[in-house]
Design a protein around this motif. Structure first.
Motif, PDB file in Angstrom:
ATOM      1  N   ARG A 204      29.539 -32.033 -43.687  1.00 23.75           N
ATOM      2  CA  ARG A 204      30.116 -31.076 -44.640  1.00 23.75           C
ATOM      3  C   ARG A 204      31.624 -31.263 -44.775  1.00 23.75           C
ATOM      4  N   VAL A 205      32.309 -31.456 -43.650  1.00 24.56           N
ATOM      5  CA  VAL A 205      33.755 -31.666 -43.703  1.00 24.56           C
ATOM      6  C   VAL A 205      34.068 -32.950 -44.462  1.00 24.56           C
TER       7      VAL A 205
ATOM      8  N   LYS B  86      37.862 -26.435 -33.642  1.00 26.70           N
ATOM      9  CA  LYS B  86      37.280 -27.269 -32.584  1.00 26.70           C
ATOM     10  C   LYS B  86      36.597 -28.503 -33.166  1.00 26.70           C
ATOM     11  N   LEU B  87      35.894 -28.334 -34.274  1.00 24.00           N
ATOM     12  CA  LEU B  87      35.238 -29.468 -34.932  1.00 24.00           C
ATOM     13  C   LEU B  87      36.283 -30.475 -35.406  1.00 24.00           C
TER      14      LEU B  87
ATOM     15  N   VAL C  64      42.759 -25.732 -43.146  1.00 24.71           N
ATOM     16  CA  VAL C  64      41.695 -25.454 -42.190  1.00 24.71           C
ATOM     17  C   VAL C  64      40.883 -24.249 -42.655  1.00 24.71           C
ATOM     18  N   THR C  65      41.571 -23.230 -43.139  1.00 24.18           N
ATOM     19  CA  THR C  65      40.869 -22.030 -43.634  1.00 24.18           C
ATOM     20  C   THR C  65      39.987 -22.371 -44.827  1.00 24.18           C
ATOM     21  N   GLY C  66      40.507 -23.159 -45.739  1.00 22.07           N
ATOM     22  CA  GLY C  66      39.723 -23.564 -46.911  1.00 22.07           C
ATOM     23  C   GLY C  66      38.499 -24.366 -46.520  1.00 22.07           C
ATOM     24  N   LEU C  67      38.671 -25.284 -45.579  1.00 27.39           N
ATOM     25  CA  LEU C  67      37.528 -26.070 -45.104  1.00 27.39           C
ATOM     26  C   LEU C  67      36.502 -25.189 -44.414  1.00 27.39           C
TER      27      LEU C  67
ATOM     28  N   LEU D  69      31.139 -23.284 -44.448  1.00 27.52           N
ATOM     29  CA  LEU D  69      30.348 -22.175 -43.911  1.00 27.52           C
ATOM     30  C   LEU D  69      30.493 -22.028 -42.394  1.00 27.52           C
ATOM     31  N   LEU D  70      31.725 -22.182 -41.905  1.00 31.93           N
ATOM     32  CA  LEU D  70      32.004 -22.043 -40.482  1.00 31.93           C
ATOM     33  C   LEU D  70      33.120 -21.033 -40.262  1.00 31.93           C
TER      34      LEU D  70
END
Length: 121
Positions: free
Chosen positions: A48-49, A77-78, A61-64, A69-70
């Motif tokens: 997904r990333v 961490k991912l 990071v927030t947008g991703l 859906l995390l």
């Protein structure tokens, strides 16, 4: 193995309920797609990333986290693991140093095209 239903097909409410049918179709397609990823050794969140970053010069990071859906701590961490594996890089935003942007590396995106890590089929 499931037992045959005593109710004739098409006579139950759910058999014509659009949201159920869409969810069922999505589940079946997702299960096959996830199996293809599993065979290639790619976790769904990683895919997904990578897919979210193809064609992008960088995302927050927030947008991703929202797109993938995390929760944000899980995404952080991912991304730590993906940076370590050389798939993505973090950089400061050019307009606001407090903002961190995440972009594909050559290994993660093969120059902006979906590379082997991003392709599922």
């Amino acid at each position: 193995m499931s037992q045959p239903s005593a109710t004739p097909p098409g006579s139950r409410f759910i058999d014509d309920y659009l949201l159920y049918l869409l969810a069922r179709a999505s589940h079946l397609i997702s299960a096959e797609f996830q199996e293809q990823l599993r065979r290639r050794g790619i976790a769904v969140p990683v895919w997904r990333v990578l897919a979210s970053l193809v064609g992008s010069s960088g995302e927050t990071v927030t947008g991703l986290a929202e797109t993938c859906l995390l929760q944000q701590p899980t995404m952080t961490k991912l991304l730590d693991r993906m940076v370590r594996d050389g798939l993505v890089k973090r950089t400061q935003d050019t307009k606001d140093r407090r903002v961190v942007r995440v972009a594909l590396t050559t290994r993660g995106g093969h120059g902006g095209r979906p590379g082997p890590a991003c392709q599922a089929a």
